[in-house]
Design a protein around this motif. Structure first.
Motif, PDB file in Angstrom:
ATOM      1  N   VAL A 148       0.861  -1.174   0.000  1.00 50.88           N
ATOM      2  CA  VAL A 148       0.000   0.000   0.000  1.00 50.88           C
ATOM      3  C   VAL A 148       0.902   1.230   0.000  1.00 50.88           C
ATOM      4  N   GLU A 149       0.696   2.102  -0.966  1.00 46.83           N
ATOM      5  CA  GLU A 149       1.448   3.351  -1.053  1.00 46.83           C
ATOM      6  C   GLU A 149       0.495   4.496  -0.731  1.00 46.83           C
ATOM      7  N   PHE A 150       0.964   5.466   0.042  1.00 47.44           N
ATOM      8  CA  PHE A 150       0.097   6.570   0.423  1.00 47.44           C
ATOM      9  C   PHE A 150       0.844   7.895   0.380  1.00 47.44           C
ATOM     10  N   THR A 151       0.072   8.960   0.171  1.00 46.13           N
ATOM     11  CA  THR A 151       0.577  10.326   0.244  1.00 46.13           C
ATOM     12  C   THR A 151      -0.448  11.156   1.004  1.00 46.13           C
ATOM     13  N   ASP A 181       3.245   0.760   3.132  1.00 44.81           N
ATOM     14  CA  ASP A 181       3.025  -0.338   4.073  1.00 44.81           C
ATOM     15  C   ASP A 181       3.203  -1.626   3.281  1.00 44.81           C
ATOM     16  N   PHE A 182       4.251  -2.385   3.593  1.00 49.89           N
ATOM     17  CA  PHE A 182       4.556  -3.595   2.838  1.00 49.89           C
ATOM     18  C   PHE A 182       4.038  -4.843   3.541  1.00 49.89           C
ATOM     19  N   VAL A 241       0.337   7.692  10.204  1.00 51.40           N
ATOM     20  CA  VAL A 241      -0.603   6.878   9.451  1.00 51.40           C
ATOM     21  C   VAL A 241      -0.709   5.523  10.149  1.00 51.40           C
ATOM     22  N   TYR A 242      -1.938   5.109  10.398  1.00 51.63           N
ATOM     23  CA  TYR A 242      -2.213   3.833  11.055  1.00 51.63           C
ATOM     24  C   TYR A 242      -2.977   2.912  10.113  1.00 51.63           C
TER      25      TYR A 242
END
Length: 146
Positions: free
Chosen positions: A46-49, A105-106, A68-69
């Protein structure tokens, strides 16, 4: 090569100066989203910005914490924590800072083929001058697998 699974955005404020929320030492939620991971392979990523705009009439190297949780409530898991320090501005000098960070998140576990993420913003204790969240604010995430 990864396979795209899902993407979501939580847009708390779309425009500049569209909100006026003081940043405090208590973490404030500014984005929640859920990702469908049905048909995921064994390795999910999951990739986030996220972006938050902060304004202040006096800034003295004010640190801003963003976390980030994965998940919600007491069982949630911290997957990202960042801190950016707002630049110095003299007393009575208005400043505006756009904080944009990215993380990943890997291999998260995917209960019921669904992942929930939340982002929070705060300042550390002891900060004298607190900035104000003025917008825009957004939190984006995309899930992939192989």
């Amino acid at each position: 090569m990864g396979t795209f699974l899902d993407a979501q955005i939580s847009q708390n404020a779309s425009y500049r100066d569209s909100i006026s929320i003081p940043v405090t030492t208590t973490s404030a939620l500014f984005g929640t989203l859920g990702l469908n991971t049905t048909s995921a392979g064994p390795n999910i990523r999951v990739e986030f910005t996220f972006t938050a705009t902060l304004s202040s009439i006096a800034a003295i190297l004010t640190p801003i914490n963003i976390e980030v949780y994965r998940g919600t409530g007491p069982g949630r898991v911290l997957v990202y924590s960042g801190q950016q320090t707002l630049p110095v501005a003299g007393l009575g000098v208005a400043s505006e800072t756009i904080v944009t960070l990215a993380g990943a998140d890997f291999n998260p576990p995917s209960p019921n083929n669904f992942l929930t993420y939340q982002s929070f913003i705060s300042i550390p204790g002891g900060t004298v001058i607190a900035p104000t969240r003025t917008g825009p604010e957004s939190f984006f995430a995309a899930a992939y697998s192989n």
